[in-house]
Design an enzyme around this catalytic site. Structure first.
Site, PDB file in Angstrom:
ATOM      1  NE  ARG A  49      -1.357   2.564   2.805  1.00 16.19           N
ATOM      2  CZ  ARG A  49      -0.888   3.700   3.273  1.00 16.19           C
ATOM      3  NH1 ARG A  49      -0.815   4.776   2.490  1.00 16.19           N
ATOM      4  NH2 ARG A  49      -0.456   3.804   4.527  1.00 16.19           N
ATOM      5  CG  ASP A  50       2.944   4.355   3.058  1.00 17.82           C
ATOM      6  OD1 ASP A  50       2.742   5.242   2.215  1.00 17.82           O
ATOM      7  OD2 ASP A  50       3.217   4.604   4.248  1.00 17.82           O
TER       8      ASP A  50
ATOM      9  CG  ASN B  15       6.394   3.014   4.691  1.00 16.21           C
ATOM     10  OD1 ASN B  15       6.097   3.161   3.512  1.00 16.21           O
ATOM     11  ND2 ASN B  15       5.584   3.323   5.676  1.00 16.21           N
TER      12      ASN B  15
ATOM     13  CB  CYS C  16       3.052  10.352   1.620  1.00 14.45           C
ATOM     14  SG  CYS C  16       1.398  11.037   1.391  1.00 14.45           S
TER      15      CYS C  16
ATOM     16  CG  HIS D 184       7.451   7.346   5.908  1.00 18.46           C
ATOM     17  ND1 HIS D 184       7.369   7.070   4.568  1.00 18.46           N
ATOM     18  CD2 HIS D 184       6.216   7.108   6.406  1.00 18.46           C
ATOM     19  CE1 HIS D 184       6.134   6.697   4.268  1.00 18.46           C
ATOM     20  NE2 HIS D 184       5.409   6.710   5.369  1.00 18.46           N
TER      21      HIS D 184
HETATM   22  N1  COA Z   1     -12.774   4.413  -4.270  1.00 22.32           N
HETATM   23  C1  COA Z   1     -12.940   4.622  -5.593  1.00 22.32           C
HETATM   24  N2  COA Z   1     -13.362   5.765  -6.126  1.00 22.32           N
HETATM   25  C2  COA Z   1     -13.646   6.766  -5.292  1.00 22.32           C
HETATM   26  C3  COA Z   1     -13.501   6.628  -3.910  1.00 22.32           C
HETATM   27  C4  COA Z   1     -13.048   5.392  -3.397  1.00 22.32           C
HETATM   28  N3  COA Z   1     -12.867   5.203  -2.100  1.00 22.32           N
HETATM   29  N4  COA Z   1     -13.855   7.780  -3.322  1.00 22.32           N
HETATM   30  C5  COA Z   1     -14.204   8.628  -4.306  1.00 22.32           C
HETATM   31  N5  COA Z   1     -14.081   8.017  -5.492  1.00 22.32           N
HETATM   32  C6  COA Z   1     -14.321   8.594  -6.809  1.00 22.32           C
HETATM   33  C7  COA Z   1     -15.677   9.230  -6.910  1.00 22.32           C
HETATM   34  O1  COA Z   1     -16.615   8.272  -7.347  1.00 22.32           O
HETATM   35  C8  COA Z   1     -15.442  10.311  -7.916  1.00 22.32           C
HETATM   36  O2  COA Z   1     -15.371   9.737  -9.203  1.00 22.32           O
HETATM   37  P1  COA Z   1     -16.013  10.460 -10.472  1.00 22.32           P
HETATM   38  O3  COA Z   1     -15.350  11.798 -10.550  1.00 22.32           O
HETATM   39  O4  COA Z   1     -15.666   9.536 -11.578  1.00 22.32           O
HETATM   40  O5  COA Z   1     -17.464  10.546 -10.172  1.00 22.32           O
HETATM   41  C9  COA Z   1     -14.036  10.797  -7.588  1.00 22.32           C
HETATM   42  O6  COA Z   1     -13.398   9.687  -6.965  1.00 22.32           O
HETATM   43  C10 COA Z   1     -14.006  11.987  -6.664  1.00 22.32           C
HETATM   44  O7  COA Z   1     -14.846  11.722  -5.555  1.00 22.32           O
HETATM   45  P2  COA Z   1     -15.085  12.746  -4.356  1.00 22.32           P
HETATM   46  O8  COA Z   1     -15.994  12.108  -3.363  1.00 22.32           O
HETATM   47  O9  COA Z   1     -15.493  14.079  -4.922  1.00 22.32           O
HETATM   48  O10 COA Z   1     -13.692  12.825  -3.688  1.00 22.32           O
HETATM   49  P3  COA Z   1     -12.608  13.977  -3.692  1.00 22.32           P
HETATM   50  O11 COA Z   1     -12.261  14.411  -5.065  1.00 22.32           O
HETATM   51  O12 COA Z   1     -13.014  14.996  -2.687  1.00 22.32           O
HETATM   52  O13 COA Z   1     -11.340  13.147  -3.128  1.00 22.32           O
HETATM   53  C11 COA Z   1     -10.719  11.237  -1.829  1.00 22.32           C
HETATM   54  C12 COA Z   1     -11.358  12.605  -1.842  1.00 22.32           C
HETATM   55  C13 COA Z   1     -10.465  10.902  -0.375  1.00 22.32           C
HETATM   56  C14 COA Z   1     -11.642  10.210  -2.431  1.00 22.32           C
HETATM   57  C15 COA Z   1      -9.399  11.248  -2.629  1.00 22.32           C
HETATM   58  O14 COA Z   1      -8.666  12.383  -2.300  1.00 22.32           O
HETATM   59  C16 COA Z   1      -8.565  10.011  -2.382  1.00 22.32           C
HETATM   60  O15 COA Z   1      -8.929   8.912  -2.757  1.00 22.32           O
HETATM   61  N6  COA Z   1      -7.391  10.187  -1.799  1.00 22.32           N
HETATM   62  C17 COA Z   1      -6.483   9.105  -1.559  1.00 22.32           C
HETATM   63  C18 COA Z   1      -5.552   9.536  -0.523  1.00 22.32           C
HETATM   64  C19 COA Z   1      -4.468   8.514  -0.284  1.00 22.32           C
HETATM   65  O16 COA Z   1      -4.611   7.327  -0.490  1.00 22.32           O
HETATM   66  N7  COA Z   1      -3.333   9.033   0.167  1.00 22.32           N
HETATM   67  C20 COA Z   1      -2.218   8.274   0.474  1.00 22.32           C
HETATM   68  C21 COA Z   1      -2.389   7.515   1.712  1.00 22.32           C
HETATM   69  S1  COA Z   1      -2.041   8.348   3.209  1.00 22.32           S
HETATM   70 ZN    ZN Z   2       3.296   6.269   5.344  1.00 17.58          ZN
END
Ligand code: COA
Ligand code: ZN
Length: 308
Positions: A16-17, A255, A246, A215
């Site tokens: 994942r990370d 990490n 990240c 990390h």
């Molecule tokens: N799995 C799959 N798709 C997802 C989802 C999920 N958990 N959550 C949201 N989506 C999709 C939505 O369906 C939407 O798709 P569309 O534009 O095709 O309709 C799009 O993503 C945006 O959704 P929204 O609810 O508006 O989210 P956002 O743009 O505000 O983003 C997160 C918020 C949290 C979903 C996004 O920033 C994210 O996934 N971040 C990942 C962070 C991460 O993993 N960081 C590293 C680890 S620490």
């Molecule tokens: Zn981390």
């Protein structure tokens, strides 16, 4: 003083990370081989990936397929990162029952990472807990408090704020695993021990368990983990080969390497259950992934010296 009969749990987070930091697609088959090999090396808990927006992290778009192809032996626990309700639903549909929910201590990193305020993340957490409580089968929830020690935008975070967030989490769920995360690798051992000691002493939920996610950006990953151990933490996130970084924390590298921390613990008489030689083989496979950023000490020591 470390007790010779003590043991710790290592959570292997490279899938994942680590994988999330690689831009080009790794390929589902290769990911599955690595996850299965980590399990064969003795990893008993693996963070298999995340159910996140594929636009935010395209590398994680094949989680559903990965779930279908990895081995699910008894005794192996998979955890997946979920940022929201959508992630929980997709993860449940793929058969996962252990979830890591992430939000940050600092507002700016939370905005950058999950695009919401910390208050909104807490509100979402309340909804997720309600959803999970509807399940009839067992489930587990880990809360990852990112930037608990340092934020790439706001720098050091206040212990009072971290303790306040922990207390808030505990009003929403009893018995969660709470991880204080050094997202940027900028913490130091004294700070790690002090923050865990403070937060654990202030905790009034005896069912909460604690984890350290660190990390190794500044080379203090192992020292910080040992400091968390001294404070009483027994669950540690690490990534084989030290893969990682990240994508939403500029300058954060991998990490702490699983092989480095396993070596450190075992040398101190603390058991991890991980077969170091087999783990090093997997670390080589991980280091060979194009586009990955890896760093560890043990990989560069001749094998016969590691074993001795
Ligand atoms: N799995 C799959 N798709 C997802 C989802 C999920 N958990 N959550 C949201 N989506 C999709 C939505 O369906 C939407 O798709 P569309 O534009 O095709 O309709 C799009 O993503 C945006 O959704 P929204 O609810 O508006 O989210 P956002 O743009 O505000 O983003 C997160 C918020 C949290 C979903 C996004 O920033 C994210 O996934 N971040 C990942 C962070 C991460 O993993 N960081 C590293 C680890 S620490
Ligand atoms: Zn981390």
């Amino acid at each position: 003083m470390m007790m010779p009969t003590d043991s710790v749990e290592i959570v292997e987070v490279a899938p994942r990370d680590g994988f999330q930091s690689i831009r080009e697609s790794i390929g589902t088959d290769r990911k599955v081989l690595i996850i299965n090999a980590l399990a064969a090396a003795g990893c008993r808990r693996i963070e298999a990936g995340s159910f996140v927006s594929p636009r935010a992290i395209p590398q994680m778009a094949d989680m559903g397929e990965i779930a279908q192809h990895i081995a699910w032996p008894d005794g192996l626990r998979y955890m997946v990162l979920v940022p929201n309700r959508r992630g929980i639903e997709l993860a449940l549909a793929s058969g996962f029952r252990e979830f890591g929910y992430v939000f940050s201590v600092s507002e700016s990193h939370n905005q950058n990472n999950v695009r919401r305020s910390v208050d909104d993340s807490l509100e979402d957490l309340a909804g997720l807990v309600e959803r999970l409580e509807e399940l009839t089968e067992p489930w587990r929830l880990r809360i990852n408090l990112a930037t608990a020690f340092d934020c790439p935008f706001e720098r050091r975070q206040s212990a009072v704020r971290v303790a306040g967030l922990v207390a808030h989490i505990q009003t929403l769920i009893s018995g969660a695993e709470i991880a204080l995360c050094d997202t940027t690798g900028r913490a130091n051992p004294r700070q790690v021990k002090a923050l865990f000691t403070r937060v654990m002493q202030a905790s009034d939920d005896p069912r909460t368990t604690w984890a350290y996610h660190g990390h190794d950006t500044f080379g203090l990953g192992v020292a910080n983990a040992l400091a968390a151990y001294e404070a009483g933490v027994r669950v540690f996130d690490t990534a084989a080969a030290g893969l990682g970084g990240c994508p939403f924390a500029p300058g954060a590298t991998g990490n702490t390497a699983t092989e480095d921390l396993v070596f450190a613990f075992e040398e101190c008489g603390v058991t991890t259950g991980i077969d170091l030689a087999r783990l090093l083989d997997v670390a080589e496979d991980i280091a060979a992934i194009p586009g990955g950023c890896v760093a560890s000490h043990l990989r560069h020591v001749p094998r016969e010296r590691v074993a001795g």
